[in-house]
Scaffold this active site. Structure first.
Site, PDB file in Angstrom:
ATOM      1  N   GLY A 146       0.795  -1.221   0.000  1.00  0.00           N
ATOM      2  CA  GLY A 146       0.000   0.000   0.000  1.00  0.00           C
ATOM      3  C   GLY A 146       0.826   1.270   0.000  1.00  0.00           C
ATOM      4  O   GLY A 146       0.294   2.361  -0.205  1.00  0.00           O
ATOM      5  N   CYS A 165     -27.449 -10.307 -15.723  1.00  0.00           N
ATOM      6  CA  CYS A 165     -26.932  -9.956 -17.041  1.00  0.00           C
ATOM      7  C   CYS A 165     -27.930 -10.415 -18.108  1.00  0.00           C
ATOM      8  O   CYS A 165     -28.429 -11.535 -18.076  1.00  0.00           O
ATOM      9  CB  CYS A 165     -25.580 -10.636 -17.261  1.00  0.00           C
ATOM     10  SG  CYS A 165     -24.989 -10.538 -18.957  1.00  0.00           S
ATOM     11  N   CYS A 215     -26.007 -13.421 -20.266  1.00  0.00           N
ATOM     12  CA  CYS A 215     -25.607 -14.714 -19.713  1.00  0.00           C
ATOM     13  C   CYS A 215     -26.352 -15.047 -18.435  1.00  0.00           C
ATOM     14  O   CYS A 215     -26.157 -16.104 -17.856  1.00  0.00           O
ATOM     15  CB  CYS A 215     -24.097 -14.755 -19.473  1.00  0.00           C
ATOM     16  SG  CYS A 215     -23.566 -13.818 -18.025  1.00  0.00           S
ATOM     17  N   CYS A 270     -22.822  -7.985 -18.562  1.00  0.00           N
ATOM     18  CA  CYS A 270     -21.564  -8.082 -17.821  1.00  0.00           C
ATOM     19  C   CYS A 270     -20.552  -7.121 -18.424  1.00  0.00           C
ATOM     20  O   CYS A 270     -20.384  -7.059 -19.640  1.00  0.00           O
ATOM     21  CB  CYS A 270     -20.971  -9.494 -17.933  1.00  0.00           C
ATOM     22  SG  CYS A 270     -21.898 -10.756 -17.073  1.00  0.00           S
ATOM     23  N   CYS A 293     -18.605 -13.150 -19.387  1.00  0.00           N
ATOM     24  CA  CYS A 293     -19.903 -13.311 -20.018  1.00  0.00           C
ATOM     25  C   CYS A 293     -19.838 -14.384 -21.119  1.00  0.00           C
ATOM     26  O   CYS A 293     -20.659 -15.288 -21.176  1.00  0.00           O
ATOM     27  CB  CYS A 293     -20.341 -11.978 -20.615  1.00  0.00           C
ATOM     28  SG  CYS A 293     -22.116 -11.835 -20.900  1.00  0.00           S
TER      29      CYS A 293
END
Lengths: 292, 277, 226
Positions: free
Chosen positions: A32, A240, A243, A265, A271
């Site tokens: 970080g 979605c 899909c 998606c 997808c």
């Protein structure tokens, strides 16, 4: 695509890659923490992923399989340009399959499919400093990181709730890494934040700002919040359309000039893979080879 | 709510107890600061006891702001000690303590009120966020409680509750200064540094601010060091006075005694130079 | 309660050629609890100067000023402040307050300063204002806008709000009408009765005769070779 041999492997010279790798090692050692590095001029404008490209260039080997996504898609301009670039200067094999890729460079998304050990996810970062919008002085923000003075980060979230009634920050949602540094996860949707505790290595490159930072595998990444306004991962309202996935991040697509729209998606590979497996959404036709 | 209530409760009688306190809150010895060959302030020593308000007066360039900044840890003195009675370890030299420790004092036990509220406020953050920042900086993580504290403090400095989400840029100068005071006092500090707190405000607004500060000092049992060139301000706010000239302390004493029976030539000049209204 | 001896004082005017003006020498005074001593002497003889020195407002050059065991001539500022808060009250001729503070709060302040309950302090303040005939309609206003006589009565109410063991009164009955003058003299009598030691300056001879147990002429403390 033909490989160009006039450049060193992956465009950057070996000394530069060495310098970047050192920065990457330091970044992994201090999760970080923003490590300054001597960002090079790349043959693309700032804002097009020069930071991510330099990190990718430093970690790529000739054996790697490289995937590039922009907002989750493999076929958008930014992704195509970078994939072509490395095809020419490194000749590495490209793939759109998340599972097959060894190095994935991304802008604004984390793939839906969980990454595994051995994979590297490279993020393109526009503004690495999460405190920047509240504290313009670099000397002061560095000191705040050094002394863990992170109250200001919550001031930003406080302002969100005061103004909108909830934490309205929807992307680049600040996180605390390994219980120490507060980090900007790059402009990924906050939907992706929980995925950052993963098995793969995550590297972040900011070219214009000349900073590199990293999250090693299996490192705790906690999204900041208030006790009475806990972090919430936005839930899509519907599955979605193509899909039928109910667990993925969706893009809104306008389909005609009469206000028709669909939600699909944002991760095109996810997808396609699902449709390949036989999943069909409300507006999706059964998947056919070569159709995507 | 909990934070300021606790400080209020515990301080109801602390002005009382504080007068009996044997230990100073701040003990300054030989503080000097030089700008090259020029003297900022030289060999300043004094003790400040809990509940005391000390004024530092002198004309522009007399070194009073330099001294204040040395005391508050904004400037490193070239010589001397600034011992502060820390909650954990008692008297401790803030000049030699680690920076994290000093900065922690800066947002807990110390407060600093700048002459220009723009230096002490975040102009892009709402009034509530400004007040809440110090609470969040010391670990408050409950939005509802932070907001309640902010509203309570806005009320105490006489800012309407419906301004809580407005930015200070939409406030008048007097309101900004009151907001700065609320932002500083919300964590219940024990020592407040003020640099010309009423400078730049018109007279009626000054009076309101002085009244407010007096009330808060008494209610919270605060100790304060106020730098000003305005003798009327110190007469109303300060228990004790320190008069500075060319970086040196030329006279100290009880405020009314120094103003009514000044001993040093410079103080006599200063007092006699004030226009009578 | 108040013991003074060997007190001397001179003013040095640095900005007027360093002129030295001796104003007092060999000052002494003793006031027991429950007694009232009136300071007398011509105007400029040093009555107010002595009173201000007792209060710590003027710096003593030599000598001792013991008030309740504290030597004001040598005490630290914070000791003098504690003394003023708990032991020694002072009713000056002029009211000096923060603008905008309501009269009731101005009068209640000495009680609040010693930690009295808010309600108790306000009740006591209200009773005194009532007695001193300050119209109730003025209590919520700042006394800075009041007439001279009203300000003086607010000042007296403030001085008597808390039961100080020692009190300094500088012309407490000046600019008061007969009725209010009576109230003030009663207040002084009551303070004496509860054991307060009082030092006062009264130009009003009748008032002086009524409350003072003893007179001390400060002309006796005037430096000889002036």
């Amino acid at each position: 695509m033909t490989k160009t041999d006039h450049y060193n492997f992956a465009y950057l010279d070996e000394q530069t890659k060495r310098m970047i790798r050192r920065a990457l090692l330091k970044a992994l050692a201090v999760p970080g923490y923003q490590v300054p590095f001597a960002s090079r001029e790349m043959p693309m404008p700032y804002g097009w992923g020069t930071g991510g490209v330099q990190v990718s260039a430093a970690v790529l080997t000739p054996e790697d399989r490289f995937k590039v996504i922009d907002q989750g898609a493999d076929d958008t301009t930014n992704a195509v340009s970078i994939r072509k670039f490395f095809g020419r200067v490194a000749g590495v094999e490209a793939t759109e399959r998340t599972a097959e890729a060894t190095v994935i460079q991304t802008r604004h998304r984390i793939p839906e499919e969980p990454l595994i050990e051995g994979q590297i996810l490279v993020y393109q970062v526009p503004i690495p400093e999460p405190l920047r919008f509240l504290e313009p002085r670099e000397t002061e923000t560095r000191k705040m990181h050094a002394l863990q003075e992170y109250g200001l980060m919550h001031v930003k979230l406080y302002e969100d709730i005061a103004r909108h009634g909830h934490i309205a920050t929807a992307y680049a949602y600040p996180v605390k890494v390994a219980g120490r540094y507060v980090m900007d996860p790059s402009p990924i949707p906050k939907f992706d934040n929980p995925k950052m505790e993963m098995a793969a290595i995550q590297l972040f490159g900011a070219g214009r700002e000349q900073r590199i930072y990293a999250v090693p595998p299996y490192t705790s990444v906690v999204s900041l919040d208030f006790e009475d306004y806990p972090f919430q991962r936005m839930k899509a309202e519907k599955p979605c359309a193509l899909c039928g996935a109910e667990d993925s991040y969706l893009d809104e697509v306008i389909v005609d000039d009469a206000g028709g729209r669909m939600f699909v998606c944002s991760d095109t590979d996810y997808c396609a893979t699902r449709r390949d497996d036989g999943h069909v959404g409300a507006m999706g036709a059964p998947y056919e080879e070569g159709q995507a | 709510m909990s934070v300021q209530n606790a400080s209020q409760e515990s301080c109801r009688d602390c002005s009382e107890r504080s007068w009996a306190a044997a230990e100073p809150l701040l003990s300054v010895r030989g503080v000097s600061k030089f700008y090259g060959a020029r003297i900022g302030c030289a060999d300043v020593s004094f003790d400040l006891y809990p509940g005391e308000v000390m004024g530092i007066v002198g004309e522009s360039g007399s070194g009073k702001s330099t001294l204040l900044n040395c005391l508050a840890g904004h400037l490193a003195p070239d010589a001397g000690e600034v011992q502060f009675d820390t909650r954990a370890e008692g008297l401790k030299d803030t000049v030699t303590m680690s920076e994290p420790e000093r900065r922690m004092l800066g947002r807990t036990d110390w407060a600093f009120v700048h002459q220009n509220p723009r230096d002490g406020l975040r102009m892009g953050v709402s009034a509530g966020g400004n007040v809440g920042e110090r609470l969040m900086a010391v670990g408050a993580r409950h939005y509802g409680a932070i907001r309640e504290s902010a509203l309570d403090w806005l009320g105490r400095v006489e800012i309407e509750a419906d301004r809580v989400d407005d930015r200070p840029s939409a406030f008048s100068g007097g309101m900004q200064q009151r907001l700065q005071i609320a932002r500083n006092l919300v964590t219940g500090p024990r020592l407040v540094f003020m640099d010309e707190p009423t400078g730049g405000l018109d007279v009626s607004v000054q009076a309101r601010l002085l009244d407010l500060m007096r009330g808060l000092v008494r209610q919270m049992g605060l100790s304060a060091i106020i730098v000003t060139h305005d003798l009327a301000v110190v007469r109303l706010l300060a228990d004790r006075l320190m008069v500075m000239k060319s970086g040196h302390v030329v006279e100290t004493g009880l405020t009314d005694q120094v103003l009514d029976d000044p001993q040093h030539a410079y103080t006599q000049l200063l007092v006699s130079s004030v226009l009578q209204v | 309660m108040i013991e003074i001896d060997g007190l001397s004082k001179s003013f040095v005017l640095h900005n007027q050629g360093g002129a030295v003006i001796p104003v007092m020498e060999g000052g002494h005074l003793s006031v027991a609890a429950g007694a009232c001593v009136a300071l007398t002497g011509a105007s400029g003889a040093g009555k107010s100067t002595l009173m201000r020195m007792i209060y710590g407002n003027y710096l003593a050059e030599a000598g001792h000023i013991l008030v309740g065991g504290v030597d004001v001539a040598r005490a630290e500022p914070r000791e003098i402040l504690a003394l003023r808060r708990h032991t020694l009250g002072y009713v000056s001729q002029f009211l000096r307050v923060v603008p905008r503070v309501p009269t009731l709060d101005v009068v209640a302040e000495p009680l609040l300063a010693v930690g009295a309950d808010d309600g108790v302090a306000r009740d006591r303040a209200a009773a005194l204002l009532e007695r001193l005939n300050i119209p109730r309609t003025l209590w919520g206003l700042s006394p800075t806008t009041f007439s001279g006589g009203e300000q003086q009565r607010v000042n007296i109410a403030r001085g008597f709000a808390y039961d100080y063991p020692a009190l300094l009164l500088d012309e407490p009955t000046a600019s008061l009408d007969a009725a209010n003058r009576e109230v003030v003299l009663d207040l002084i009598d009551e303070a004496k009765a509860r054991g307060a030691a009082i030092v006062g300056i009264f130009h009003d001879v009748a008032a002086r005769a009524r409350v003072a147990d003893r007179e001390v002429d400060v002309t006796g403390f005037t430096p000889r070779a002036a």
